[in-house]
Write a protein that holds these residues in place. Sequence first.
Motif, mmCIF file in Angstrom:
data_model
loop_
_atom_site.group_PDB
_atom_site.id
_atom_site.type_symbol
_atom_site.label_atom_id
_atom_site.label_comp_id
_atom_site.label_asym_id
_atom_site.label_seq_id
_atom_site.Cartn_x
_atom_site.Cartn_y
_atom_site.Cartn_z
ATOM 1 N N MET A 1 0.847 -1.184 0.000
ATOM 2 C CA MET A 1 0.000 0.000 0.000
ATOM 3 C C MET A 1 0.888 1.241 0.000
ATOM 4 O O MET A 1 1.840 1.337 0.744
ATOM 5 N N TYR A 2 0.565 2.169 -0.839
ATOM 6 C CA TYR A 2 1.325 3.406 -0.912
ATOM 7 C C TYR A 2 0.358 4.578 -0.923
ATOM 8 O O TYR A 2 -0.820 4.437 -1.192
ATOM 9 N N ASP A 3 0.871 5.732 -0.610
ATOM 10 C CA ASP A 3 0.085 6.959 -0.692
ATOM 11 C C ASP A 3 0.556 7.747 -1.889
ATOM 12 O O ASP A 3 1.745 7.809 -2.176
ATOM 13 N N GLU A 4 -0.388 8.354 -2.578
ATOM 14 C CA GLU A 4 -0.044 9.227 -3.696
ATOM 15 C C GLU A 4 0.202 10.611 -3.124
ATOM 16 O O GLU A 4 -0.708 11.242 -2.593
ATOM 17 N N LEU A 5 1.431 11.054 -3.218
ATOM 18 C CA LEU A 5 1.838 12.329 -2.652
ATOM 19 C C LEU A 5 2.556 13.156 -3.705
ATOM 20 O O LEU A 5 3.128 12.623 -4.648
ATOM 21 N N GLU B 1 5.404 16.350 -4.660
ATOM 22 C CA GLU B 1 6.724 16.797 -4.193
ATOM 23 C C GLU B 1 6.588 17.746 -3.007
ATOM 24 O O GLU B 1 7.419 17.723 -2.092
ATOM 25 N N VAL B 2 5.536 18.576 -3.001
ATOM 26 C CA VAL B 2 5.316 19.503 -1.883
ATOM 27 C C VAL B 2 5.005 18.723 -0.606
ATOM 28 O O VAL B 2 5.497 19.055 0.473
ATOM 29 N N ASP B 3 4.196 17.661 -0.701
ATOM 30 C CA ASP B 3 3.908 16.824 0.467
ATOM 31 C C ASP B 3 5.200 16.270 1.054
ATOM 32 O O ASP B 3 5.424 16.320 2.264
ATOM 33 N N ILE B 4 6.039 15.735 0.197
ATOM 34 C CA ILE B 4 7.288 15.122 0.649
ATOM 35 C C ILE B 4 8.211 16.178 1.252
ATOM 36 O O ILE B 4 8.836 15.949 2.290
ATOM 37 N N LYS B 5 8.258 17.349 0.641
ATOM 38 C CA LYS B 5 9.075 18.443 1.184
ATOM 39 C C LYS B 5 8.590 18.820 2.580
ATOM 40 O O LYS B 5 9.392 18.987 3.505
ATOM 41 N N LYS B 6 7.268 18.936 2.755
ATOM 42 C CA LYS B 6 6.700 19.296 4.062
ATOM 43 C C LYS B 6 7.000 18.219 5.108
ATOM 44 O O LYS B 6 7.306 18.525 6.256
ATOM 45 N N MET B 7 6.944 16.954 4.711
ATOM 46 C CA MET B 7 7.245 15.872 5.644
ATOM 47 C C MET B 7 8.715 15.898 6.044
ATOM 48 O O MET B 7 9.046 15.706 7.213
ATOM 49 N N ARG B 8 9.599 16.140 5.088
ATOM 50 C CA ARG B 8 11.037 16.212 5.404
ATOM 51 C C ARG B 8 11.325 17.379 6.350
ATOM 52 O O ARG B 8 12.157 17.261 7.259
ATOM 53 N N GLU B 9 10.651 18.503 6.143
ATOM 54 C CA GLU B 9 10.819 19.651 7.034
ATOM 55 C C GLU B 9 10.357 19.313 8.446
ATOM 56 O O GLU B 9 11.010 19.690 9.426
ATOM 57 N N TYR C 1 6.679 7.375 11.328
ATOM 58 C CA TYR C 1 5.520 7.418 10.432
ATOM 59 C C TYR C 1 5.830 8.241 9.179
ATOM 60 O O TYR C 1 5.588 7.801 8.056
ATOM 61 N N LEU C 2 6.383 9.431 9.360
ATOM 62 C CA LEU C 2 6.704 10.296 8.227
ATOM 63 C C LEU C 2 7.784 9.676 7.339
ATOM 64 O O LEU C 2 7.686 9.740 6.108
ATOM 65 N N GLU C 3 8.790 9.083 7.944
ATOM 66 C CA GLU C 3 9.833 8.431 7.155
ATOM 67 C C GLU C 3 9.265 7.279 6.327
ATOM 68 O O GLU C 3 9.632 7.096 5.167
ATOM 69 N N ARG C 4 8.362 6.506 6.916
ATOM 70 C CA ARG C 4 7.739 5.396 6.196
ATOM 71 C C ARG C 4 6.853 5.917 5.056
ATOM 72 O O ARG C 4 6.831 5.342 3.969
ATOM 73 N N MET C 5 6.147 7.020 5.297
ATOM 74 C CA MET C 5 5.316 7.621 4.250
ATOM 75 C C MET C 5 6.175 8.048 3.066
ATOM 76 O O MET C 5 5.816 7.800 1.911
ATOM 77 N N ILE C 6 7.296 8.687 3.334
ATOM 78 C CA ILE C 6 8.189 9.135 2.262
ATOM 79 C C ILE C 6 8.746 7.933 1.505
ATOM 80 O O ILE C 6 8.780 7.926 0.272
#
Length: 167
Positions: free
Chosen positions: A1-5, A7-15, A63-68
């Motif tokens: 299972m993956y989430d469709e995200l 680049e902005v989502d991923i940037k916000k999660m990394r921040e 959680y955020l690392e796994r999402m990315i």
Amino acid sequence: MYDELTEVDIKKMREEIEYRVNVLRPQILEDVKTARGFGDLSENFEYKAAKQVKNRNDSRIRYLERMIKTAKVISGASKAGEVGLFDTVEIYFEEDGEAQTIRLTTTLRQDALQGIISPKSPLGKALMGHKVGDRVRVDVNPEYSYYVVIRALEKGQDDESLPISSY
């Protein structure tokens, strides 16, 4: 299972991960160390509370690392005149006789109480790809569905104005 995200989502999660690791974690560890000094750990509420905050922070980071790691990166582009990701749509609910304005966004930034929904929701899924004037059937479950009419469409783009949701 993956989430469709996006680049902005991923940037916000990394921040957020960077903030939690570099700013929050040192503060939280200091709080745990201070609370540990208050005495008997079996009856030390401050220590238990500080450990709970530490564990919650560590859990959010994981959680955020796994999402990315598992994300499928998508673009928000859609055809002109058709409802797509990041668009604002005015809809009319035939059943209620009421109009509402909603905005479509990724699941990570949805907030149904604010009218910001995901294309994975029943309403979002039904609206995707339709045009102004279309009468759209929204299937909530096998026993219940309703109709909405798309009254207006404002094309949008992925921006950083919507925060990512917390849990």
